[in-house]
Write a protein that holds these residues in place. Structure first.
Motif, PDB file in Angstrom:
ATOM      1  N   TRP A  24       0.824  -1.206   0.000  1.00  0.00           N
ATOM      2  CA  TRP A  24       0.000   0.000   0.000  1.00  0.00           C
ATOM      3  C   TRP A  24       0.855   1.251   0.000  1.00  0.00           C
ATOM      4  CZ3 TRP A  24      -5.075   0.060  -0.990  1.00  0.00           C
ATOM      5  CH2 TRP A  24      -5.713  -1.191  -0.981  1.00  0.00           C
ATOM      6  N   ARG A  25       2.031   1.175   0.640  1.00  0.00           N
ATOM      7  CA  ARG A  25       2.961   2.316   0.574  1.00  0.00           C
ATOM      8  C   ARG A  25       3.424   2.509  -0.873  1.00  0.00           C
ATOM      9  NH1 ARG A  25       6.888   5.359   3.363  1.00  0.00           N
ATOM     10  NH2 ARG A  25       7.840   6.655   1.766  1.00  0.00           N
ATOM     11  N   LEU A  26       3.757   1.424  -1.539  1.00  0.00           N
ATOM     12  CA  LEU A  26       4.181   1.513  -2.937  1.00  0.00           C
ATOM     13  C   LEU A  26       3.079   2.102  -3.799  1.00  0.00           C
ATOM     14  CD1 LEU A  26       6.149   0.905  -5.255  1.00  0.00           C
ATOM     15  CD2 LEU A  26       5.200  -1.418  -5.335  1.00  0.00           C
ATOM     16  N   LEU A  27       1.864   1.640  -3.586  1.00  0.00           N
ATOM     17  CA  LEU A  27       0.736   2.161  -4.359  1.00  0.00           C
ATOM     18  C   LEU A  27       0.555   3.656  -4.096  1.00  0.00           C
ATOM     19  CD1 LEU A  27      -1.690   1.743  -6.218  1.00  0.00           C
ATOM     20  CD2 LEU A  27      -3.028   1.079  -4.195  1.00  0.00           C
ATOM     21  N   GLY A  28       0.673   4.050  -2.823  1.00  0.00           N
ATOM     22  CA  GLY A  28       0.551   5.470  -2.498  1.00  0.00           C
ATOM     23  C   GLY A  28       1.623   6.299  -3.169  1.00  0.00           C
ATOM     24  N   ASP A  29       2.863   5.797  -3.150  1.00  0.00           N
ATOM     25  CA  ASP A  29       3.962   6.523  -3.780  1.00  0.00           C
ATOM     26  C   ASP A  29       3.733   6.692  -5.287  1.00  0.00           C
ATOM     27  OD1 ASP A  29       5.198   6.655  -1.332  1.00  0.00           O
ATOM     28  OD2 ASP A  29       6.678   5.093  -1.755  1.00  0.00           O
ATOM     29  N   ILE A  30       3.258   5.637  -5.917  1.00  0.00           N
ATOM     30  CA  ILE A  30       3.032   5.693  -7.359  1.00  0.00           C
ATOM     31  C   ILE A  30       1.895   6.659  -7.692  1.00  0.00           C
ATOM     32  CG2 ILE A  30       2.239   4.348  -9.347  1.00  0.00           C
ATOM     33  CD1 ILE A  30       3.802   1.978  -8.184  1.00  0.00           C
ATOM     34  N   GLN A  31       0.824   6.591  -6.902  1.00  0.00           N
ATOM     35  CA  GLN A  31      -0.293   7.507  -7.146  1.00  0.00           C
ATOM     36  C   GLN A  31       0.112   8.966  -6.899  1.00  0.00           C
ATOM     37  OE1 GLN A  31      -2.574   6.318  -8.760  1.00  0.00           O
ATOM     38  NE2 GLN A  31      -3.870   4.799  -7.778  1.00  0.00           N
ATOM     39  N   PHE A  32       0.955   9.170  -5.893  1.00  0.00           N
ATOM     40  CA  PHE A  32       1.455  10.522  -5.635  1.00  0.00           C
ATOM     41  C   PHE A  32       2.271  11.015  -6.827  1.00  0.00           C
ATOM     42  CE2 PHE A  32       3.687  13.227  -2.109  1.00  0.00           C
ATOM     43  CZ  PHE A  32       3.191  14.375  -2.706  1.00  0.00           C
ATOM     44  N   ALA A  33       3.142  10.155  -7.337  1.00  0.00           N
ATOM     45  CA  ALA A  33       3.970  10.515  -8.491  1.00  0.00           C
ATOM     46  C   ALA A  33       3.112  10.798  -9.720  1.00  0.00           C
ATOM     47  CB  ALA A  33       4.971   9.405  -8.787  1.00  0.00           C
ATOM     48  N   ARG A  34       1.987  10.112  -9.849  1.00  0.00           N
ATOM     49  CA  ARG A  34       1.082  10.333 -10.980  1.00  0.00           C
ATOM     50  C   ARG A  34       0.240  11.593 -10.804  1.00  0.00           C
ATOM     51  NH1 ARG A  34      -2.992   7.196 -11.477  1.00  0.00           N
ATOM     52  NH2 ARG A  34      -3.188   7.387 -13.726  1.00  0.00           N
ATOM     53  N   GLY A  35       0.227  12.148  -9.579  1.00  0.00           N
ATOM     54  CA  GLY A  35      -0.575  13.324  -9.316  1.00  0.00           C
ATOM     55  C   GLY A  35      -1.992  13.021  -8.880  1.00  0.00           C
ATOM     56  N   ASP A  36      -2.302  11.742  -8.628  1.00  0.00           N
ATOM     57  CA  ASP A  36      -3.636  11.367  -8.152  1.00  0.00           C
ATOM     58  C   ASP A  36      -3.606  11.375  -6.627  1.00  0.00           C
ATOM     59  OD1 ASP A  36      -6.119  10.342  -7.603  1.00  0.00           O
ATOM     60  OD2 ASP A  36      -5.997   8.695  -9.063  1.00  0.00           O
ATOM     61  N   LEU A  37      -3.725  12.560  -6.041  1.00  0.00           N
ATOM     62  CA  LEU A  37      -3.555  12.705  -4.606  1.00  0.00           C
ATOM     63  C   LEU A  37      -4.665  12.063  -3.780  1.00  0.00           C
ATOM     64  CD1 LEU A  37      -2.131  16.325  -4.404  1.00  0.00           C
ATOM     65  CD2 LEU A  37      -0.923  14.158  -4.583  1.00  0.00           C
ATOM     66  N   PRO A  38      -5.933  12.130  -4.186  1.00  0.00           N
ATOM     67  CA  PRO A  38      -6.958  11.427  -3.407  1.00  0.00           C
ATOM     68  C   PRO A  38      -6.694   9.914  -3.330  1.00  0.00           C
ATOM     69  CG  PRO A  38      -7.990  13.044  -4.822  1.00  0.00           C
ATOM     70  CD  PRO A  38      -6.544  12.977  -5.234  1.00  0.00           C
ATOM     71  N   ALA A  39      -6.258   9.325  -4.446  1.00  0.00           N
ATOM     72  CA  ALA A  39      -5.953   7.890  -4.438  1.00  0.00           C
ATOM     73  C   ALA A  39      -4.719   7.610  -3.585  1.00  0.00           C
ATOM     74  CB  ALA A  39      -5.734   7.388  -5.864  1.00  0.00           C
ATOM     75  N   ALA A  40      -3.726   8.508  -3.652  1.00  0.00           N
ATOM     76  CA  ALA A  40      -2.545   8.343  -2.809  1.00  0.00           C
ATOM     77  C   ALA A  40      -2.932   8.416  -1.343  1.00  0.00           C
ATOM     78  CB  ALA A  40      -1.519   9.428  -3.141  1.00  0.00           C
ATOM     79  N   LEU A  41      -3.808   9.341  -0.996  1.00  0.00           N
ATOM     80  CA  LEU A  41      -4.243   9.483   0.386  1.00  0.00           C
ATOM     81  C   LEU A  41      -4.913   8.204   0.887  1.00  0.00           C
ATOM     82  CD1 LEU A  41      -4.662  11.267   2.877  1.00  0.00           C
ATOM     83  CD2 LEU A  41      -6.804  12.061   1.846  1.00  0.00           C
ATOM     84  N   GLN A  42      -5.771   7.619   0.071  1.00  0.00           N
ATOM     85  CA  GLN A  42      -6.439   6.374   0.471  1.00  0.00           C
ATOM     86  C   GLN A  42      -5.434   5.251   0.712  1.00  0.00           C
ATOM     87  OE1 GLN A  42      -9.355   5.526  -2.557  1.00  0.00           O
ATOM     88  NE2 GLN A  42     -10.836   6.981  -1.724  1.00  0.00           N
ATOM     89  N   ALA A  43      -4.444   5.151  -0.159  1.00  0.00           N
ATOM     90  CA  ALA A  43      -3.435   4.103  -0.004  1.00  0.00           C
ATOM     91  C   ALA A  43      -2.604   4.316   1.251  1.00  0.00           C
ATOM     92  CB  ALA A  43      -2.537   4.052  -1.238  1.00  0.00           C
ATOM     93  N   TYR A  44      -2.196   5.550   1.498  1.00  0.00           N
ATOM     94  CA  TYR A  44      -1.390   5.852   2.685  1.00  0.00           C
ATOM     95  C   TYR A  44      -2.204   5.641   3.966  1.00  0.00           C
ATOM     96  CZ  TYR A  44       2.216   7.994  -0.279  1.00  0.00           C
ATOM     97  OH  TYR A  44       3.210   8.223  -1.199  1.00  0.00           O
ATOM     98  N   GLU A  45      -3.471   5.986   3.933  1.00  0.00           N
ATOM     99  CA  GLU A  45      -4.330   5.759   5.102  1.00  0.00           C
ATOM    100  C   GLU A  45      -4.409   4.278   5.428  1.00  0.00           C
ATOM    101  OE1 GLU A  45      -7.606   9.386   5.078  1.00  0.00           O
ATOM    102  OE2 GLU A  45      -7.941   7.640   3.793  1.00  0.00           O
ATOM    103  N   HIS A  46      -4.557   3.449   4.392  1.00  0.00           N
ATOM    104  CA  HIS A  46      -4.650   2.012   4.613  1.00  0.00           C
ATOM    105  C   HIS A  46      -3.325   1.478   5.157  1.00  0.00           C
ATOM    106  CE1 HIS A  46      -6.589  -1.878   4.135  1.00  0.00           C
ATOM    107  NE2 HIS A  46      -5.455  -2.341   3.629  1.00  0.00           N
ATOM    108  N   GLN A  47      -2.226   1.976   4.627  1.00  0.00           N
ATOM    109  CA  GLN A  47      -0.923   1.550   5.124  1.00  0.00           C
ATOM    110  C   GLN A  47      -0.746   1.920   6.593  1.00  0.00           C
ATOM    111  OE1 GLN A  47       2.336   3.963   4.283  1.00  0.00           O
ATOM    112  NE2 GLN A  47       3.895   2.389   4.458  1.00  0.00           N
ATOM    113  N   GLN A  48      -1.181   3.120   6.966  1.00  0.00           N
ATOM    114  CA  GLN A  48      -1.026   3.569   8.346  1.00  0.00           C
ATOM    115  C   GLN A  48      -1.827   2.714   9.311  1.00  0.00           C
ATOM    116  OE1 GLN A  48       0.950   5.442   9.834  1.00  0.00           O
ATOM    117  NE2 GLN A  48       0.023   6.274  11.681  1.00  0.00           N
ATOM    118  N   THR A  49      -3.005   2.245   8.883  1.00  0.00           N
ATOM    119  CA  THR A  49      -3.786   1.376   9.757  1.00  0.00           C
ATOM    120  C   THR A  49      -3.105   0.029   9.950  1.00  0.00           C
ATOM    121  OG1 THR A  49      -5.114   0.479   7.924  1.00  0.00           O
ATOM    122  CG2 THR A  49      -5.935   2.462   9.009  1.00  0.00           C
TER     123      THR A  49
END
Length: 208
Positions: A24-49
């Motif tokens: 999920w961290r990897l997914l968040g990083d990739i989405q952040f790099a793509r500029g899809d911040l809402p999707a990155a936020l969801q991935a990072y939230e899941h990783q944090q849990t």
């Protein structure tokens, strides 16, 4: 045609392994790099849990800031700093979010006669107006970067953030554009500069 881009593969892998924090961290990083911040936020939230840590909470704070959740950004960054008080870049980001929302920024080094030029001390000091931002680039050039670092790029980025916090929108945009042009594309500062240039949220807008 089947996509050869890494992000669909990462998304499929993460969704197929909902308890694997690094996926999920990897997914968040990739989405952040793509500029899809809402999707990155969801991935990072899941990783944090799955695997909470101050570092992951800081990432959440920064992304919340960029999607317009100013209060959420402050809450995440403050909690991360309480858990890991010696991480200076965490303090820098906490000061940035405060400054951009007209929240008072405390002195960077209370009780000290002056600010050292050891990196990143001057970066932290500019947001409490204890140091002249015009000197930041000169100091960055005098502080050799270690492998994987770019003090000059950081100086450009954080000077742009300072300009943004002082409602100098043209200077801020020029600085962020310079970071995007000059810094390696996968550097954190490059990704954040891109997010700044695409930012339209009132929560992250320059303070008035």
């Amino acid at each position: 045609m089947r996509s050869t881009q890494p992000w669909p593969k990462a998304r499929c892998f993460a969704e197929g392994a909902p308890k694997l924090a690094w996926a999920w961290r990897l997914l968040g990083d990739i989405q952040f790099a793509r500029g899809d911040l809402p999707a990155a936020l969801q991935a990072y939230e899941h990783q944090q849990t799955l695997q909470p840590s101050p570092a992951k909470r800081r990432i959440l704070g920064v992304v919340r800031f960029y999607v317009g959740d100013g209060k959420g950004a402050l809450d995440e960054l403050q909690a991360a700093q309480v858990a890991d008080p010696d991480f200076l870049y965490g303090l820098i980001w906490l000061d940035i979010v405060k400054a951009r929302q007209n929240v008072p920024v405390p002195p960077a080094y209370p009780g000290q006669a002056g600010v050292t030029t050891e990196w990143p001390d001057p970066v932290l000091a500019i947001f409490s107006d204890a140091f002249d931002p015009a000197l930041l680039l000169k100091i960055a050039k005098a502080n050799p970067s270690k492998p994987g670092e770019d003090h000059v790029g950081e100086a450009d980025f954080y000077t742009a953030e300072w300009n943004g916090a002082h409602a100098r929108e043209t200077d801020a945009k020029t600085g962020f554009a310079k970071v995007v042009q000059d810094c390696p594309p996968r550097f954190v500062e490059t990704l954040m500069a891109k997010a700044e240039l695409n930012q339209t949220s009132p929560a992250a807008a320059p303070a008035r």
